[in-house]
Write a protein that holds these residues in place. Structure first.
Motif, PDB file in Angstrom:
ATOM      1  N   UNK A   1       0.843  -1.193   0.000  1.00  0.00           N
ATOM      2  CA  UNK A   1       0.000   0.000   0.000  1.00  0.00           C
ATOM      3  C   UNK A   1       0.874   1.237   0.000  1.00  0.00           C
ATOM      4  N   UNK A   2       0.554   2.122  -0.882  1.00  0.00           N
ATOM      5  CA  UNK A   2       1.281   3.379  -0.959  1.00  0.00           C
ATOM      6  C   UNK A   2       0.897   4.154   0.277  1.00  0.00           C
ATOM      7  N   UNK A   3       1.581   3.793   1.363  1.00  0.00           N
ATOM      8  CA  UNK A   3       1.293   4.453   2.614  1.00  0.00           C
ATOM      9  C   UNK A   3       1.683   5.884   2.402  1.00  0.00           C
ATOM     10  N   UNK A   4       0.719   6.592   2.001  1.00  0.00           N
ATOM     11  CA  UNK A   4       0.971   7.963   1.634  1.00  0.00           C
ATOM     12  C   UNK A   4       1.247   8.757   2.884  1.00  0.00           C
ATOM     13  N   UNK A   5       2.495   8.705   3.222  1.00  0.00           N
ATOM     14  CA  UNK A   5       2.949   9.653   4.199  1.00  0.00           C
ATOM     15  C   UNK A   5       2.816  10.907   3.366  1.00  0.00           C
ATOM     16  N   UNK A   6       1.712  10.845   2.587  1.00  0.00           N
ATOM     17  CA  UNK A   6       1.444  11.904   1.662  1.00  0.00           C
ATOM     18  C   UNK A   6       1.025  13.062   2.544  1.00  0.00           C
ATOM     19  N   UNK A   7       1.822  14.045   2.443  1.00  0.00           N
ATOM     20  CA  UNK A   7       1.586  15.231   3.228  1.00  0.00           C
ATOM     21  C   UNK A   7       0.888  16.216   2.316  1.00  0.00           C
ATOM     22  N   UNK A   8      -0.350  16.384   2.587  1.00  0.00           N
ATOM     23  CA  UNK A   8      -1.067  17.395   1.848  1.00  0.00           C
ATOM     24  C   UNK A   8      -0.535  18.679   2.450  1.00  0.00           C
ATOM     25  N   UNK A   9       0.762  18.789   2.322  1.00  0.00           N
ATOM     26  CA  UNK A   9       1.572  19.763   3.014  1.00  0.00           C
ATOM     27  C   UNK A   9       0.910  21.116   3.145  1.00  0.00           C
ATOM     28  N   UNK A  10       0.683  21.732   2.041  1.00  0.00           N
ATOM     29  CA  UNK A  10       0.041  23.040   2.112  1.00  0.00           C
ATOM     30  C   UNK A  10      -0.939  23.192   0.968  1.00  0.00           C
ATOM     31  N   UNK A  11      -1.885  24.000   1.206  1.00  0.00           N
ATOM     32  CA  UNK A  11      -2.835  24.350   0.166  1.00  0.00           C
ATOM     33  C   UNK A  11      -2.809  25.869   0.064  1.00  0.00           C
ATOM     34  N   UNK A  12      -2.340  26.357  -1.044  1.00  0.00           N
ATOM     35  CA  UNK A  12      -2.221  27.794  -1.228  1.00  0.00           C
ATOM     36  C   UNK A  12      -3.405  28.291  -2.035  1.00  0.00           C
ATOM     37  N   UNK A  13      -4.102  29.287  -1.509  1.00  0.00           N
ATOM     38  CA  UNK A  13      -5.280  29.825  -2.184  1.00  0.00           C
ATOM     39  C   UNK A  13      -4.907  31.124  -2.902  1.00  0.00           C
ATOM     40  N   UNK A  14      -5.209  31.195  -4.180  1.00  0.00           N
ATOM     41  CA  UNK A  14      -4.986  32.398  -4.963  1.00  0.00           C
ATOM     42  C   UNK A  14      -6.222  32.628  -5.810  1.00  0.00           C
ATOM     43  N   UNK A  15      -6.901  33.715  -5.575  1.00  0.00           N
ATOM     44  CA  UNK A  15      -8.136  34.046  -6.302  1.00  0.00           C
ATOM     45  C   UNK A  15      -9.124  32.893  -6.175  1.00  0.00           C
ATOM     46  N   UNK A  16      -9.520  32.292  -7.267  1.00  0.00           N
ATOM     47  CA  UNK A  16     -10.492  31.208  -7.212  1.00  0.00           C
ATOM     48  C   UNK A  16      -9.852  29.840  -7.434  1.00  0.00           C
ATOM     49  N   UNK A  17      -8.533  29.767  -7.391  1.00  0.00           N
ATOM     50  CA  UNK A  17      -7.855  28.485  -7.519  1.00  0.00           C
ATOM     51  C   UNK A  17      -6.974  28.244  -6.307  1.00  0.00           C
ATOM     52  N   UNK A  18      -6.668  26.989  -6.092  1.00  0.00           N
ATOM     53  CA  UNK A  18      -5.785  26.600  -4.997  1.00  0.00           C
ATOM     54  C   UNK A  18      -4.734  25.654  -5.561  1.00  0.00           C
ATOM     55  N   UNK A  19      -3.597  25.582  -4.903  1.00  0.00           N
ATOM     56  CA  UNK A  19      -2.573  24.627  -5.287  1.00  0.00           C
ATOM     57  C   UNK A  19      -2.423  23.621  -4.169  1.00  0.00           C
ATOM     58  N   UNK A  20      -2.698  22.368  -4.492  1.00  0.00           N
ATOM     59  CA  UNK A  20      -2.493  21.291  -3.531  1.00  0.00           C
ATOM     60  C   UNK A  20      -1.121  20.730  -3.843  1.00  0.00           C
ATOM     61  N   UNK A  21      -0.278  20.625  -2.827  1.00  0.00           N
ATOM     62  CA  UNK A  21       1.038  20.061  -3.053  1.00  0.00           C
ATOM     63  C   UNK A  21       1.410  19.171  -1.884  1.00  0.00           C
ATOM     64  N   UNK A  22       2.273  18.232  -2.158  1.00  0.00           N
ATOM     65  CA  UNK A  22       2.676  17.305  -1.113  1.00  0.00           C
ATOM     66  C   UNK A  22       3.822  16.430  -1.556  1.00  0.00           C
ATOM     67  N   UNK A  23       4.160  15.470  -0.697  1.00  0.00           N
ATOM     68  CA  UNK A  23       5.244  14.528  -0.952  1.00  0.00           C
ATOM     69  C   UNK A  23       4.691  13.128  -0.724  1.00  0.00           C
ATOM     70  N   UNK A  24       4.939  12.233  -1.675  1.00  0.00           N
ATOM     71  CA  UNK A  24       4.477  10.857  -1.572  1.00  0.00           C
ATOM     72  C   UNK A  24       5.648   9.953  -1.219  1.00  0.00           C
TER      73      UNK A  24
END
Length: 90
Positions: free
Chosen positions: A6-29
């Motif tokens: 299982x891809x034990x996603x120590x997936x860190x939905x690290x940060x979510x940056x909000x800009x206007x009406x869009x957001x950037x989801x980023x993380x590390x798998x």
């Protein structure tokens, strides 16, 4: 034989940056052995990205919404995560 660790996603939905009406989801798998996973397809509706050699990914999505992200890789079990993106939250 398909490795189904299982891809034990120590997936860190690290940060979510909000800009206007869009957001950037980023993380590390990473695996459960803390090894970065390259080549994971991260998708939301008809858009997506792939994790890089360090397991990092960035994906632009609509702000102020609940989304379903799908993480898939040929060597791992597919993982689905529901994420609620709210303005001015990390």
């Amino acid at each position: 034989m398909l490795k189904t660790a299982t891809l034990t996603l120590c997936f860190l939905l690290a940060t979510t940056l909000i800009t206007a009406q869009t957001a950037t989801v980023k993380g590390v798998l990473k695996t459960n052995k803390n090894t970065p996973v390259e080549g994971v397809a991260i998708t939301y509706l008809n858009t997506g990205t792939t994790s890089d050699v360090n397991g990092e990914y960035h994906l632009k999505i609509p702000a102020n919404t609940e989304i379903t992200l799908t993480f898939s890789h040929i060597s791992f079990t597919t993982f689905v995560k529901i994420v609620n993106i709210q303005k001015n939250k990390t």
